[in-house]
Write a protein that holds these residues in place. Structure first.
Motif, PDB file in Angstrom:
ATOM      1  N   GLY A 117       0.809  -1.210   0.000  1.00  0.00           N
ATOM      2  CA  GLY A 117       0.000   0.000   0.000  1.00  0.00           C
ATOM      3  C   GLY A 117       0.848   1.267   0.000  1.00  0.00           C
ATOM      4  N   ASN A 118       0.165   2.385   0.064  1.00  0.00           N
ATOM      5  CA  ASN A 118       0.810   3.699   0.094  1.00  0.00           C
ATOM      6  C   ASN A 118       0.514   4.311   1.452  1.00  0.00           C
ATOM      7  OD1 ASN A 118       2.053   6.112  -0.662  1.00  0.00           O
ATOM      8  ND2 ASN A 118       0.146   6.947  -1.467  1.00  0.00           N
ATOM      9  N   VAL A 119       1.279   3.899   2.438  1.00  0.00           N
ATOM     10  CA  VAL A 119       0.950   4.253   3.825  1.00  0.00           C
ATOM     11  C   VAL A 119       2.098   5.009   4.496  1.00  0.00           C
ATOM     12  CG1 VAL A 119      -0.626   2.318   4.092  1.00  0.00           C
ATOM     13  CG2 VAL A 119       1.771   2.008   4.656  1.00  0.00           C
ATOM     14  N   ALA A 120       1.726   5.812   5.496  1.00  0.00           N
ATOM     15  CA  ALA A 120       2.723   6.446   6.349  1.00  0.00           C
ATOM     16  C   ALA A 120       3.323   5.350   7.216  1.00  0.00           C
ATOM     17  CB  ALA A 120       2.060   7.523   7.212  1.00  0.00           C
ATOM     18  N   PRO A 121       4.551   5.460   7.639  1.00  0.00           N
ATOM     19  CA  PRO A 121       5.470   6.576   7.407  1.00  0.00           C
ATOM     20  C   PRO A 121       6.285   6.456   6.122  1.00  0.00           C
ATOM     21  CG  PRO A 121       6.446   5.059   8.963  1.00  0.00           C
ATOM     22  CD  PRO A 121       5.077   4.500   8.607  1.00  0.00           C
ATOM     23  N   ILE A 122       6.116   5.367   5.358  1.00  0.00           N
ATOM     24  CA  ILE A 122       6.934   5.182   4.161  1.00  0.00           C
ATOM     25  C   ILE A 122       6.633   6.249   3.109  1.00  0.00           C
ATOM     26  CG2 ILE A 122       7.467   3.625   2.255  1.00  0.00           C
ATOM     27  CD1 ILE A 122       6.890   1.337   4.330  1.00  0.00           C
ATOM     28  N   LYS A 123       5.371   6.575   2.924  1.00  0.00           N
ATOM     29  CA  LYS A 123       5.028   7.567   1.896  1.00  0.00           C
ATOM     30  C   LYS A 123       5.543   8.961   2.233  1.00  0.00           C
ATOM     31  CE  LYS A 123       0.500   9.066   3.464  1.00  0.00           C
ATOM     32  NZ  LYS A 123      -0.783   9.535   2.988  1.00  0.00           N
ATOM     33  N   ASP A 124       5.925   9.169   3.492  1.00  0.00           N
ATOM     34  CA  ASP A 124       6.403  10.481   3.929  1.00  0.00           C
ATOM     35  C   ASP A 124       7.922  10.617   3.922  1.00  0.00           C
ATOM     36  OD1 ASP A 124       3.724  11.210   4.413  1.00  0.00           O
ATOM     37  OD2 ASP A 124       3.797  10.255   6.375  1.00  0.00           O
ATOM     38  N   ILE A 125       8.646   9.594   3.494  1.00  0.00           N
ATOM     39  CA  ILE A 125      10.113   9.655   3.444  1.00  0.00           C
ATOM     40  C   ILE A 125      10.529  10.527   2.265  1.00  0.00           C
ATOM     41  CG2 ILE A 125      12.240   8.346   3.076  1.00  0.00           C
ATOM     42  CD1 ILE A 125      10.873   5.966   4.438  1.00  0.00           C
ATOM     43  N   THR A 126      11.239  11.620   2.554  1.00  0.00           N
ATOM     44  CA  THR A 126      11.669  12.512   1.472  1.00  0.00           C
ATOM     45  C   THR A 126      13.137  12.896   1.534  1.00  0.00           C
ATOM     46  OG1 THR A 126      11.019  14.473   2.729  1.00  0.00           O
ATOM     47  CG2 THR A 126       9.372  13.550   1.206  1.00  0.00           C
ATOM     48  N   SER A 127      13.801  12.737   2.684  1.00  0.00           N
ATOM     49  CA  SER A 127      15.166  13.261   2.786  1.00  0.00           C
ATOM     50  C   SER A 127      16.233  12.178   2.933  1.00  0.00           C
ATOM     51  CB  SER A 127      15.275  14.247   3.945  1.00  0.00           C
ATOM     52  OG  SER A 127      14.928  13.611   5.160  1.00  0.00           O
ATOM     53  N   GLN A 128      15.960  11.112   3.657  1.00  0.00           N
ATOM     54  CA  GLN A 128      16.940  10.043   3.865  1.00  0.00           C
ATOM     55  C   GLN A 128      16.219   8.703   3.852  1.00  0.00           C
ATOM     56  OE1 GLN A 128      19.522  10.359   7.235  1.00  0.00           O
ATOM     57  NE2 GLN A 128      19.790  12.549   7.029  1.00  0.00           N
ATOM     58  N   ILE A 129      16.925   7.672   3.367  1.00  0.00           N
ATOM     59  CA  ILE A 129      16.341   6.340   3.354  1.00  0.00           C
ATOM     60  C   ILE A 129      17.438   5.288   3.335  1.00  0.00           C
ATOM     61  CG2 ILE A 129      16.179   6.176   0.830  1.00  0.00           C
ATOM     62  CD1 ILE A 129      13.428   4.773   1.291  1.00  0.00           C
ATOM     63  N   THR A 130      17.133   4.154   3.921  1.00  0.00           N
ATOM     64  CA  THR A 130      17.922   2.934   3.761  1.00  0.00           C
ATOM     65  C   THR A 130      16.934   1.819   3.458  1.00  0.00           C
ATOM     66  OG1 THR A 130      19.599   3.663   5.346  1.00  0.00           O
ATOM     67  CG2 THR A 130      19.534   1.306   4.834  1.00  0.00           C
ATOM     68  N   VAL A 131      17.212   1.054   2.412  1.00  0.00           N
ATOM     69  CA  VAL A 131      16.416  -0.122   2.064  1.00  0.00           C
ATOM     70  C   VAL A 131      17.358  -1.313   2.103  1.00  0.00           C
ATOM     71  CG1 VAL A 131      14.971  -1.243   0.318  1.00  0.00           C
ATOM     72  CG2 VAL A 131      14.902   1.256   0.583  1.00  0.00           C
ATOM     73  N   GLU A 132      16.948  -2.358   2.813  1.00  0.00           N
ATOM     74  CA  GLU A 132      17.771  -3.564   2.926  1.00  0.00           C
ATOM     75  C   GLU A 132      16.932  -4.779   2.559  1.00  0.00           C
ATOM     76  OE1 GLU A 132      20.895  -2.388   6.369  1.00  0.00           O
ATOM     77  OE2 GLU A 132      18.881  -2.891   7.098  1.00  0.00           O
ATOM     78  N   VAL A 133      17.529  -5.688   1.789  1.00  0.00           N
ATOM     79  CA  VAL A 133      16.812  -6.870   1.321  1.00  0.00           C
ATOM     80  C   VAL A 133      17.741  -8.081   1.374  1.00  0.00           C
ATOM     81  CG1 VAL A 133      15.482  -7.893  -0.563  1.00  0.00           C
ATOM     82  CG2 VAL A 133      15.511  -5.423  -0.285  1.00  0.00           C
ATOM     83  N   ARG A 134      17.214  -9.161   1.926  1.00  0.00           N
ATOM     84  CA  ARG A 134      17.901 -10.459   1.901  1.00  0.00           C
ATOM     85  C   ARG A 134      17.165 -11.307   0.869  1.00  0.00           C
ATOM     86  NH1 ARG A 134      21.209 -11.700   5.613  1.00  0.00           N
ATOM     87  NH2 ARG A 134      20.172 -10.361   7.165  1.00  0.00           N
ATOM     88  N   PHE A 135      17.883 -11.763  -0.162  1.00  0.00           N
ATOM     89  CA  PHE A 135      17.206 -12.428  -1.281  1.00  0.00           C
ATOM     90  C   PHE A 135      18.120 -13.427  -1.984  1.00  0.00           C
ATOM     91  CE2 PHE A 135      19.459  -8.910  -3.141  1.00  0.00           C
ATOM     92  CZ  PHE A 135      19.901  -9.380  -4.361  1.00  0.00           C
ATOM     93  N   ASN A 136      17.493 -14.190  -2.875  1.00  0.00           N
ATOM     94  CA  ASN A 136      18.168 -15.121  -3.754  1.00  0.00           C
ATOM     95  C   ASN A 136      17.411 -15.061  -5.073  1.00  0.00           C
ATOM     96  OD1 ASN A 136      18.814 -17.590  -5.187  1.00  0.00           O
ATOM     97  ND2 ASN A 136      19.691 -18.369  -3.280  1.00  0.00           N
ATOM     98  N   CYS A 137      18.035 -14.575  -6.126  1.00  0.00           N
ATOM     99  CA  CYS A 137      17.379 -14.355  -7.419  1.00  0.00           C
ATOM    100  C   CYS A 137      17.621 -15.547  -8.338  1.00  0.00           C
ATOM    101  CB  CYS A 137      17.913 -13.072  -8.061  1.00  0.00           C
ATOM    102  SG  CYS A 137      17.004 -12.562  -9.533  1.00  0.00           S
ATOM    103  N   SER A 138      16.585 -15.956  -9.062  1.00  0.00           N
ATOM    104  CA  SER A 138      16.746 -17.064 -10.003  1.00  0.00           C
ATOM    105  C   SER A 138      16.862 -16.596 -11.451  1.00  0.00           C
ATOM    106  CB  SER A 138      15.585 -18.062  -9.856  1.00  0.00           C
ATOM    107  OG  SER A 138      14.352 -17.423 -10.051  1.00  0.00           O
ATOM    108  N   ASN A 139      16.703 -15.276 -11.712  1.00  0.00           N
ATOM    109  CA  ASN A 139      16.874 -14.752 -13.066  1.00  0.00           C
ATOM    110  C   ASN A 139      17.348 -13.305 -13.002  1.00  0.00           C
ATOM    111  OD1 ASN A 139      16.861 -14.145 -15.761  1.00  0.00           O
ATOM    112  ND2 ASN A 139      14.691 -14.569 -16.094  1.00  0.00           N
TER     113      ASN A 139
END
Length: 176
Positions: free
Chosen positions: A16-38
């Motif tokens: 969805g498009n929910v706070a507080p994520i939709k309100d991030i405008t100045s700084q961000i960190t995104v972290e993901v643990r994954f295994n890609c097959s393509n």
């Protein structure tokens, strides 16, 4: 370990498009643990809050490449390192208002200067695709989104740690 399986053609998670994520405008960190097959599909999306005009942020693979890309407002930073299929990775991307960085398994891999704000938009936060497609194929075990730019020391220290969900600046945490 638990994980969500993505088939590369129709499966994704819409947060969805929910706070507080939709309100991030100045700084961000995104972290993901994954295994890609393509890794060489057409723009496999890991985590996005963006649309066709790249009007937010995206962590994705390049088009037909095995290299990660981190976009803020359409400004792209690309990893010089090719990732492999069927390999576990922990990737962190940061933006502090002046520079973007990509970390692979806790180690700085790419950085670039960029000044501006993270554009707000009405797009959903998606895991495994963008609102207009570009599906990820593989498994995603964990997603963390922070409203701060985590330091290299914090990224390295917490790369292989479970979080409590109460850490300062953590605004989204999914441990599948």
């Amino acid at each position: 370990a638990n994980a969500l399986q993505f088939n590369g053609s129709s499966t994704f998670v819409s947060c969805g498009n929910v706070a507080p994520i939709k309100d991030i405008t100045s700084q961000i960190t995104v972290e993901v643990r994954f295994n890609c097959s393509n890794v060489t599909a057409s723009y496999p999306m890991l985590v996005t809050k963006s649309g066709v005009s790249d009007n937010g942020f995206e962590l994705r693979f390049g088009n037909g490449t095995s290299k990660l890309e981190f976009l803020v407002g359409g400004n792209n930073t690309t990893s010089p390192t090719s990732l492999s299929n069927n390999t576990n990775y922990f990737v962190s991307v940061t933006y502090d208002g002046a520079a973007k960085a990509i970390y692979i398994d806790g180690i700085l891999n790419a950085s670039s200067s960029f000044t501006g704000t993270i554009p707000t938009n009405t797009n959903n936060l998606n895991i495994g695709n963008r609102d207009d497609g570009y599906y990820f194929s593989g498994v995603i075990q964990e997603v963390r989104i922070w409203n701060i730019a985590r330091t290299p020391e914090q990224i390295a220290l917490y790369a292989n740690c479970k979080l409590t969900g109460q850490e300062e600046g953590l605004v989204y945490y999914a441990d599948f």
